[in-house]
Design an enzyme around this catalytic site. Structure first.
Site, mmCIF file in Angstrom:
data_model
loop_
_atom_site.group_PDB
_atom_site.id
_atom_site.type_symbol
_atom_site.label_atom_id
_atom_site.label_comp_id
_atom_site.label_asym_id
_atom_site.label_seq_id
_atom_site.Cartn_x
_atom_site.Cartn_y
_atom_site.Cartn_z
ATOM 1 N N HIS A 1 0.848 -1.195 0.000
ATOM 2 C CA HIS A 1 0.000 0.000 0.000
ATOM 3 C C HIS A 1 0.882 1.243 0.000
ATOM 4 O O HIS A 1 2.091 1.159 0.227
ATOM 5 C CB HIS A 1 -0.881 0.031 1.262
ATOM 6 C CG HIS A 1 -0.084 0.179 2.530
ATOM 7 N ND1 HIS A 1 0.606 -0.865 3.110
ATOM 8 C CD2 HIS A 1 0.163 1.259 3.327
ATOM 9 C CE1 HIS A 1 1.224 -0.449 4.199
ATOM 10 N NE2 HIS A 1 0.977 0.844 4.350
ATOM 11 N N ASP B 1 0.827 5.100 2.006
ATOM 12 C CA ASP B 1 0.158 5.743 3.130
ATOM 13 C C ASP B 1 -0.570 6.989 2.602
ATOM 14 O O ASP B 1 0.006 7.770 1.844
ATOM 15 C CB ASP B 1 1.174 6.146 4.215
ATOM 16 C CG ASP B 1 1.806 4.923 4.885
ATOM 17 O OD1 ASP B 1 1.263 3.810 4.730
ATOM 18 O OD2 ASP B 1 2.843 5.096 5.565
ATOM 19 N N HIS C 1 4.794 0.183 -0.111
ATOM 20 C CA HIS C 1 5.565 -0.649 0.814
ATOM 21 C C HIS C 1 4.695 -1.761 1.370
ATOM 22 O O HIS C 1 3.463 -1.734 1.237
ATOM 23 C CB HIS C 1 6.172 0.209 1.945
ATOM 24 C CG HIS C 1 5.168 1.034 2.685
ATOM 25 N ND1 HIS C 1 4.568 2.159 2.146
ATOM 26 C CD2 HIS C 1 4.629 0.915 3.928
ATOM 27 C CE1 HIS C 1 3.730 2.680 3.022
ATOM 28 N NE2 HIS C 1 3.746 1.936 4.120
ATOM 29 N N ARG D 1 8.333 -8.984 14.946
ATOM 30 C CA ARG D 1 8.651 -7.611 14.539
ATOM 31 C C ARG D 1 7.667 -6.698 15.257
ATOM 32 O O ARG D 1 6.447 -6.960 15.269
ATOM 33 C CB ARG D 1 8.501 -7.451 13.027
ATOM 34 C CG ARG D 1 8.662 -6.005 12.532
ATOM 35 C CD ARG D 1 8.556 -5.930 11.014
ATOM 36 N NE ARG D 1 8.421 -4.575 10.539
ATOM 37 C CZ ARG D 1 9.430 -3.781 10.233
ATOM 38 N NH1 ARG D 1 10.681 -4.212 10.316
ATOM 39 N NH2 ARG D 1 9.229 -2.549 9.809
#
Ligand SMILES: C=C1C[C@]23C[C@@]1(O)CC[C@H]2[C@@]12CC[C@H](O)[C@@](C)(C(=O)O1)[C@H]2[C@@H]3C(=O)O
Ligand SMILES: O=C(O)CCC(=O)C(=O)O
Ligand SMILES: [Fe+2]
Length: 330
Positions: free
Chosen positions: A206, A208, A263, A273
């Site tokens: 996507h 942002d 990203h 993570r």
């Protein structure tokens, strides 16, 4: 790091696509904020990639570590505790395995919140039973530092583009009503993938929607960015630095000079993570359009004028991977 939560049943994994993992990319621009060439390098990075890393940013590592510890503590709670009715309305609060309302899934759990003091306080009280104040102060102090850093970076961008006043972009984040958001993401390790080819999608590809995003993660890789040719490369993790994404709104304001970076995050088979992302957005009523003072003579204006409310309303009807800006192109 400890395994924070139980893996999802195998049948849920089939809906999450796997990817071949890519090798690390050593071409991420690194901007040293203390250097005189920082502004020019930043503008170049925004034009070429829409993505860069900042070092010498002045944010104490203790601030990041404290918030990471609070996040780990929260994500370590039982699923029932995390999912109990908190009264926080969607899309804010705790979420797991689904992102947005339009069918996106991922190997992820998260906390999404607005950044004003009342919202941070409300979410802390609603979700954290054990010492909500420690969570609230860690988030609030981190958010104040992020707002300051985002504004500093946006002012350096304006300087680098030679436009005035230098707070042209940064002022959009500074209003009481600015729509700044914050997200804590946890990608649990995925033991079922150990020893196999391929990775699970943690957060699907996507861009942002906001102006700028500031991302910090622990030392577990997983973030990938798309280069201009559409290829995906892995970003080496660096827990002491911040990664900056140009968002769709900044692409519009600069009439496409700056590119909003596509990203995604792939889950790791062995390690958790934990990432924290500050999204700098304007007030709902703010009108966004290419800045006339940036436009060269005869330059075509690529986007229609729209309010952030209009953009966000459309964006929230889309899937992550959709190109949200096409609807606003002239
Ligand atoms: C699928 C979606 C999740 C998202 C809203 C959307 O409809 C499309 C944009 C998504 C995104 C990506 C960046 C941020 O993480 C986010 C909070 C945002 O502002 O836009 C998410 C939205 C979300 O998770 O609600
Ligand atoms: O978790 C990450 O590293 C990135 C997440 C992301 O892109 C987002 O929350 O918009
Ligand atoms: Fe993102």
């Amino acid at each position: 790091m400890v395994v924070l939560s139980k893996p999802a049943p195998v049948e849920q994994m089939s809906v999450i696509k796997t990817h071949k993992s890519n090798s690390f990319f050593n071409g991420i621009p690194v901007i040293d904020l203390s250097r005189p060439d920082a502004k020019a390098k930043m503008v170049k990075a925004c034009m070429e990639l829409g993505f860069f890393k900042v070092v010498n940013h002045g944010i104490p590592t203790g601030l990041m570590a404290r918030l990471e510890a609070e996040a780990v503590k929260f994500f370590s709670l039982s699923q029932a505790e995390k999912e109990r009715d908190s009264g926080i309305s969607s899309p804010f609060g705790y979420g797991s395995k689904t992102i947005g309302r339009n069918g996106d899934v991922g190997w992820i759990e998260y906390l999404l919140m607005q950044t004003n003091k009342e919202s941070v306080s409300e979410i802390s009280k609603a979700l954290i039973r054990d010492n909500p104040d420690a969570f609230r102060t860690a988030v609030s102090e981190y958010l104040s530092a992020m707002k300051k850093l985002a504004c500093e970076i946006l002012e350096m961008m304006a300087d680098g583009l030679n436009i005035q006043p230098r707070n042209l972009f940064s002022k959009l984040l500074m209003f009481e009503e600015s729509d700044n958001l914050f997200r804590l993401n946890h990608y649990p390790p995925c033991p079922l993938l150990q020893g196999r080819e391929g990775k699970l999608t943690g957060f699907a590809e996507h861009t942002d929607p906001q102006i700028i995003s500031i991302l910090r993660s622990n030392n577990t890789s997983g973030l990938q960015i798309s280069l201009r040719d559409g290829s995906w490369v892995s970003v080496p993790s660096d827990q002491k630095s911040f990664f900056i994404n140009v968002g769709d709104s900044l692409q519009v304001l600069t009439n496409g000079r700056f590119r909003s970076v596509r990203h995604r995050v792939l889950a790791n088979s062995y390690k958790s993570r934990v990432s924290m992302i500050y999204f700098g957005g304007p007030p709902y009523t703010e009108k966004l359009a290419p800045l006339p003072l940036l436009m060269g003579e005869g330059e075509e204006c690529l986007y229609k004028e729209f309010t952030w409310f209009e953009y966000k309303s459309c964006a929230y009807k889309t899937r992550l991977a959709d190109n949200r800006l096409v609807q606003f192109m002239k």
